[in-house]
Motif scaffolding. Sequence first.
Motif, short mmCIF file in Angstrom:
data_model
loop_
_atom_site.label_atom_id
_atom_site.label_comp_id
_atom_site.label_asym_id
_atom_site.label_seq_id
_atom_site.Cartn_x
_atom_site.Cartn_y
_atom_site.Cartn_z
N ILE A 101 0.85 -1.19 0.00
CA ILE A 101 0.00 0.00 0.00
C ILE A 101 0.88 1.24 0.00
CG2 ILE A 101 -2.02 -1.06 1.08
CD1 ILE A 101 -1.08 0.08 3.76
N THR A 102 0.45 2.26 -0.70
CA THR A 102 1.21 3.50 -0.73
C THR A 102 0.32 4.63 -1.20
OG1 THR A 102 3.16 4.64 -1.63
CG2 THR A 102 2.08 3.03 -3.07
N ALA A 103 0.44 5.76 -0.53
CA ALA A 103 -0.37 6.92 -0.88
C ALA A 103 0.17 8.14 -0.17
CB ALA A 103 -1.82 6.68 -0.44
N GLY A 104 1.50 8.17 -0.04
CA GLY A 104 2.06 9.22 0.81
C GLY A 104 1.67 8.98 2.25
N MET A 105 1.38 7.71 2.61
CA MET A 105 0.94 7.40 3.98
C MET A 105 2.02 7.77 4.98
SD MET A 105 -0.24 3.77 5.70
CE MET A 105 -1.89 3.80 5.00
N ALA A 106 1.65 8.56 5.97
CA ALA A 106 2.63 9.02 6.95
C ALA A 106 3.13 7.88 7.82
CB ALA A 106 2.01 10.10 7.83
N ILE A 107 4.43 7.84 7.99
CA ILE A 107 5.05 6.88 8.90
C ILE A 107 4.82 7.39 10.33
CG2 ILE A 107 7.21 5.76 9.59
CD1 ILE A 107 8.30 6.55 6.78
N THR A 108 4.15 6.59 11.15
CA THR A 108 3.93 6.96 12.55
C THR A 108 4.27 5.76 13.42
OG1 THR A 108 1.62 6.22 12.67
CG2 THR A 108 2.02 8.45 11.86
N ASP A 113 3.69 -0.40 14.20
CA ASP A 113 3.35 -1.64 14.89
C ASP A 113 2.48 -2.55 14.04
OD1 ASP A 113 4.72 -0.90 17.19
OD2 ASP A 113 2.96 0.04 18.10
N SER A 114 1.85 -1.98 12.99
CA SER A 114 0.89 -2.73 12.18
C SER A 114 1.46 -3.16 10.83
CB SER A 114 -0.37 -1.89 11.94
OG SER A 114 -0.97 -1.52 13.15
N VAL A 115 2.39 -2.37 10.29
CA VAL A 115 2.98 -2.65 8.98
C VAL A 115 4.47 -2.37 9.03
CG1 VAL A 115 0.85 -2.08 7.72
CG2 VAL A 115 2.55 -0.30 8.13
N ASP A 116 5.19 -2.88 8.04
CA ASP A 116 6.60 -2.52 7.87
C ASP A 116 6.70 -1.51 6.74
OD1 ASP A 116 7.66 -4.05 9.86
OD2 ASP A 116 8.29 -5.71 8.58
N PHE A 117 7.08 -0.29 7.08
CA PHE A 117 7.21 0.76 6.08
C PHE A 117 8.52 0.63 5.31
CE2 PHE A 117 4.08 3.00 8.73
CZ PHE A 117 3.26 3.54 7.75
N GLY A 118 8.46 1.01 4.03
CA GLY A 118 9.68 1.21 3.27
C GLY A 118 10.32 2.51 3.72
N GLU A 119 11.43 2.88 3.10
CA GLU A 119 12.07 4.15 3.45
C GLU A 119 11.21 5.31 2.96
OE1 GLU A 119 14.45 4.53 5.48
OE2 GLU A 119 14.97 2.40 5.64
N PRO A 120 11.32 6.49 3.62
CA PRO A 120 10.46 7.62 3.26
C PRO A 120 10.66 8.09 1.83
CG PRO A 120 12.19 8.28 4.81
CD PRO A 120 12.22 6.78 4.74
N GLU A 121 9.55 8.43 1.17
CA GLU A 121 9.57 8.83 -0.23
C GLU A 121 9.35 10.32 -0.43
OE1 GLU A 121 7.68 4.55 -1.68
OE2 GLU A 121 6.61 6.40 -2.12
N THR A 282 13.39 5.37 8.01
CA THR A 282 12.12 4.95 8.60
C THR A 282 12.31 4.54 10.06
OG1 THR A 282 11.08 4.30 6.54
CG2 THR A 282 10.35 3.15 8.50
N GLU A 283 13.41 3.89 10.35
CA GLU A 283 13.66 3.47 11.73
C GLU A 283 13.67 4.66 12.69
OE1 GLU A 283 16.90 0.87 14.36
OE2 GLU A 283 17.34 1.43 12.29
N SER A 284 14.31 5.75 12.26
CA SER A 284 14.37 6.93 13.13
C SER A 284 13.00 7.57 13.31
CB SER A 284 15.37 7.96 12.57
OG SER A 284 14.88 8.55 11.37
N ILE A 285 12.18 7.52 12.25
CA ILE A 285 10.84 8.10 12.35
C ILE A 285 9.96 7.24 13.26
CG2 ILE A 285 8.78 8.78 11.07
CD1 ILE A 285 10.62 9.11 8.59
N CYS A 286 10.03 5.93 13.10
CA CYS A 286 9.25 5.03 13.96
C CYS A 286 9.62 5.20 15.42
CB CYS A 286 9.46 3.58 13.53
SG CYS A 286 8.62 3.11 12.00
N ASN A 287 10.90 5.47 15.67
CA ASN A 287 11.37 5.63 17.04
C ASN A 287 11.21 7.04 17.57
OD1 ASN A 287 12.17 2.95 17.09
ND2 ASN A 287 14.27 3.40 16.45
N GLY A 288 10.76 7.97 16.70
CA GLY A 288 10.59 9.36 17.12
C GLY A 288 11.88 10.12 17.28
#
Length: 291
Positions: A101-108, A113-121, A282-288
């Motif tokens: 899935i992709t739609a500019g979905m924000a990494i939060t 916890d629900s999906v594995d995000f790719g790197e930010p686009e 993405t790791e840094s974003i997931c970890n805040g």
Amino acid sequence: MRNFKIGILVIVMALLVSACDSGESTSGGSTLESLQEKGVVKVGFANEKPYAYEEDGELKGGAVAIATAVFENLGIEEVDGHLSDFGQLIPGLGAGKFDVITAGMAITPDRCDSVDFGEPEMQYGEGLIVATGNPENLHSYADIAANPDITVAVMSGATEKDFMIREGVDEKQIMMVPDIPASFAAVASGRAHATTGTEMTIKMALESADQNKLEFVNDFAQPDIEGVPSFGAAAFRIDDDELREAYNAELKKLKESGEIAELIEPYGFTEEMNVVDPALTTESICNGENY
């Protein structure tokens, strides 16, 4: 004998489930190998212009352009794109309706916890739309929080609900609606005083709708909170590592060559405002860590 047969069936079913959970197809190959063999990938897109939308029977948008380029470079020629309500993307991925899935979905952190995000686009801020003339004088989420009589329409599943609550807006002030046209209709009819969403999405949606009852707040103050700006990315099923890592490898090439800016520019994005710092992960974003 009957109990023995039932036992064998249970074992077989368990093995099938295990294969799916580990990113392997039931034919023995990985998800990536299966998609490459078929030459088709099912991608769920949120119906949000300029990220993904249909025009003259064709799917277009910044997220569509990136996904198409990445999968083509992976040897998967066809992106079988499906427009969906934003709130149905993650459940659809988990249910196997989509491969990605992709739609500019924000990494939060919650979504991590629900999906594995790719790197930010791409990256983006927030926007606000009000009745023409801005009668309530709204220029920030803080303005909304300061007036408990204000009601804001927000698309179901969007991050803006959480953003506003963290800025002090009472949850009772937030009206959840299924999509952007419904949020516009709520403001135009007077059922809500404002609507908020991804800046480019609602701005372009308003231009397309030609709503003379609504206006975009050009001097909207971005909230100074974790999650703003937002960083959008493709999302994969948990543990579907090979597909995600292959996607990331091709995405990195697009970033390093500058091609990613060229892919999204026709849809109103700019390199200065929307292209992500290559050092951001993405790791840094997931970890805040990046806020």
